[in-house]
Design a protein around this motif. Structure first.
Motif: not given
Length: 384
Positions: A30-34, A286-291
């Motif tokens: 996961l990249t956009s949120r911890t 992970r979907t949010l990570d894509t924007g």
């Protein structure tokens, strides 16, 4: 086949379980949120204990569940409220849990943060005794290699006479912490003994004290975890944090909107509801990570009804539903909890939890979940 699920009025309703779990993509980071999931402990069902006995933990099953969370890219928030801290798990058990989970995290490369409190104290305590209790637990967590989460203290809530006592004690702890910590504000809906924390029952006044603690030591605060079930207050507080200090939502009622955020920022997550939601929650992030915020909300919004059900008053008993779902999902072989807390929710409540979780496709093996739920219902006299 249908199940007869009980209603509070003594009648039953028919429910047809789904036959396939929710289809999820492969796991990944996961990249956009911890994102941390506060994790439950698995009791040893063979231990000859009573509700007053020290917790008997099935360590193999407990650590296996943490590996499950890490495998989906989530961090583990260890020895927190979800682990029945102060509700069946005493400090001796929590310390053992921290040591074992810390070692497991090192072995698998998993993200972990552990709760630091004062629950080794019994009865009334002086402020120096409370500080020493915090220091003892902080040392155990730091020795385990985990990030520390400074939890709210029942003893401090009882002994402190005003905001100055909080400012002094937390300032001392932050100055001596080896690494930045997470500050945890747990509301009285989760623990009535914490009413008036930060020196005031007025949440606006308490918020100012909380922010004063952070402002005095921003380099020692990784983030804050807010568990007040008030989305507006969390957003307002989030916007006032010093740069670099994260907000980890602990709001099990409004987490999709808080994690998604707005034009001025967003919350990371440290949530008890992500214990049963782990695969789905990870997929959503992970979907949010894509924007794709819309896709994120489409996945996570439908889970809120289940979460609100599990966390309904008395909110502190949400752990019972969490453990029920872990059993139904096959993560443990029994529905037994430390302290006998499996009895803390009614059968209709548990039946609704099953129905909502099954409807979301949370069970990897729906047939196993159905069979286990059928056994539970039969044990309680609900004819099928």
């Amino acid at each position: 086949m249908t199940l007869r699920l009980p209603l509070p009025d003594g009648s039953t309703r028919a429910y047809t379980p789904r036959t396939e779990p929710l289809a999820l993509a492969a796991t990944g980071p996961l990249t956009s949120r911890t994102v941390f999931s506060a994790a439950h402990v698995v009791a040893d069902p063979y231990a000859d204990t009573s509700p007053d006995s020290p917790a008997a933990v099935d360590w193999d099953a407990t650590l296996a569940f943490r590996r499950h969370l890490w495998s989906h890219g989530l961090g583990v928030a260890e020895a927190m409220d979800t682990a029945q801290r102060g509700m069946g798990l005493d400090w001796a058990g929590a310390a053992e849990l921290i040591r074992r989970s810390g070692a497991e995290a090192k072995a698998v490369g998993g993200l972990i943060a552990c709760g630091v409190g004062t629950d080794q104290l019994t009865g009334s305590a002086t402020l120096p005794e409370i500080r020493a209790a915090y220091e003892e637990q902080l040392a155990v967590v730091e020795e385990s290699g985990a990030r520390a989460i400074l939890m709210a203290s029942r003893a401090l809530a009882a002994e402190a006479v005003g905001p100055e006592d909080y400012l002094d004690l937390y300032g001392h702890l932050l100055r001596q912490a080896g690494e930045p910590v997470i500050l945890h504000w747990l509301g009285p809906m989760f623990d009535p003994a914490l009413d008036g924390y930060w020196g005031s029952a007025d949440l606006d006044a308490a918020t100012e004290t909380f922010l004063d603690v952070i402002a005095a030591h921003p380099d020692k605060v990784d983030g804050i975890k807010i568990s007040l079930l008030d989305a507006r207050r969390e957003v307002e507080l989030r916007r006032r944090l010093p740069e670099g200090v994260r907000c980890y939502t602990g709001d099990d009622f409004h987490y999709p909107e808080l994690i998604a955020g707005d034009e001025q920022g967003f919350s990371h997550a440290l949530l008890g509801i992500f214990d049963p939601l782990a695969p789905l929650a990870a997929e959503a992030v992970r979907t949010l990570d894509t924007g794709d915020t819309e896709g994120f909300r489409k996945l996570l919004d439908p889970t809120v009804a289940l979460s609100r059900h599990l966390f309904q008053p008395p909110t502190r008993f949400y752990k019972t539903g969490v453990v029920l779902l872990a059993w139904l999902a096959g993560h443990q072989t029994h529905f037994t909890m430390v302290g006998g807390l499996q009895s803390a929710r009614s059968l209709p409540h548990l039946a609704t939890a099953y129905e909502r979780a099954d409807g979301l496709g949370l069970f990897p093996d729906p047939a196993l979940a159905e069979a286990r739920m059928r056994t539970l219902l039969s044990l309680h006299g609900v004819d099928q």
